[in-house]
Scaffold this active site. Structure first.
Site, PDB file in Angstrom:
ATOM      1  CG  HIS A   1     -16.019  -5.192 -35.874  1.00  0.00           C
ATOM      2  ND1 HIS A   1     -15.736  -5.466 -34.561  1.00  0.00           N
ATOM      3  CD2 HIS A   1     -17.041  -4.319 -35.880  1.00  0.00           C
ATOM      4  CE1 HIS A   1     -16.571  -4.776 -33.796  1.00  0.00           C
ATOM      5  NE2 HIS A   1     -17.368  -4.087 -34.576  1.00  0.00           N
ATOM      6  CB  CYS A   2     -14.840  -0.805 -35.953  1.00  0.00           C
ATOM      7  SG  CYS A   2     -14.513  -0.907 -34.193  1.00  0.00           S
ATOM      8  CB  ILE A   3      -9.734  -0.385 -34.135  1.00  0.00           C
ATOM      9  CG1 ILE A   3     -10.633  -0.276 -32.915  1.00  0.00           C
ATOM     10  CG2 ILE A   3      -8.458   0.421 -33.951  1.00  0.00           C
ATOM     11  CD1 ILE A   3     -11.008   1.118 -32.498  1.00  0.00           C
TER      12      ILE A   3
ATOM     13  CD  GLU B   1     -10.804  -2.499 -42.633  1.00  0.00           C
ATOM     14  OE1 GLU B   1     -10.886  -1.751 -43.625  1.00  0.00           O
ATOM     15  OE2 GLU B   1      -9.961  -3.410 -42.537  1.00  0.00           O
ATOM     16  CG  ASP B   2     -14.576   2.499 -38.068  1.00  0.00           C
ATOM     17  OD1 ASP B   2     -14.992   1.874 -39.062  1.00  0.00           O
ATOM     18  OD2 ASP B   2     -15.112   2.435 -36.951  1.00  0.00           O
TER      19      ASP B   2
END
Length: 170
Positions: free
Chosen positions: A9-11, A13-14
């Protein structure tokens, strides 16, 4: 280690948020965008490699049966968010007969994919023209796969210490 890209969920997108924010302030961060594009296209690259491996054995992907081992975004989790193996399955589905096996995911009903996890038995493994190791879950019997699969495309390098004729690495 090699892989089909990044998930979760983050790698994925961030860094793109950082790219967007940096661009907003006049900074050029091409490598963030380039890395994201490269990771996103790894499933396409993997399919091209599989096509070449099958062609070397006088087989066409369109007439092949393929098993993808592992569909989660990383080892030993149930999480499917932004999972590169799901993209691999979606890209393979119109091109060949494709199934998956994952000890953490007994069925898929996501993003247009609706299928049950296959069974890993010697006779079942022999029916596939290629087995793609997409996620290196510890609960998978890799020795069984090595003994009975005709061709293994090892994206996660699980057979790195073995000299096996039926294994090709990413």
């Amino acid at each position: 280690y090699p892989g089909l890209g990044v998930g979760g969920h983050c790698i994925p997108e961030d860094p793109l948020y950082l790219y967007w924010k940096a661009k907003k302030y006049g900074f050029n961060s091409k490598f963030i965008r380039l890395s994201a594009d490269l990771n996103h296209n790894m499933p396409v690259y993997a399919i091209e490699r599989v096509k070449a491996l099958l062609a070397a054995r006088k087989k066409k992907l369109a007439r092949s049966r393929v098993l993808v081992v592992g569909v989660t975004y990383k080892k030993d989790v149930r999480d499917l968010r932004k999972s590169p193996p799901l993209r691999l399955l979606a890209l393979l589905k119109p091109q060949c007969s494709v199934e998956y096996y994952d000890p953490f995911v007994p069925y898929l009903n996501i993003g247009g994919l609706s299928m049950d996890s296959a069974v890993l038995t010697p006779s079942d493994l022999k029916k596939y023209d290629c087995v793609i190791i997409a996620v290196d879950h510890t609960q998978v019997d890799y020795a069984l796969i090595a003994r009975h699969a005709r061709l293994i495309f090892d994206v996660k390098n699980v057979y790195r210490d073995k000299k096996l004729k039926n294994v090709e690495a990413l």
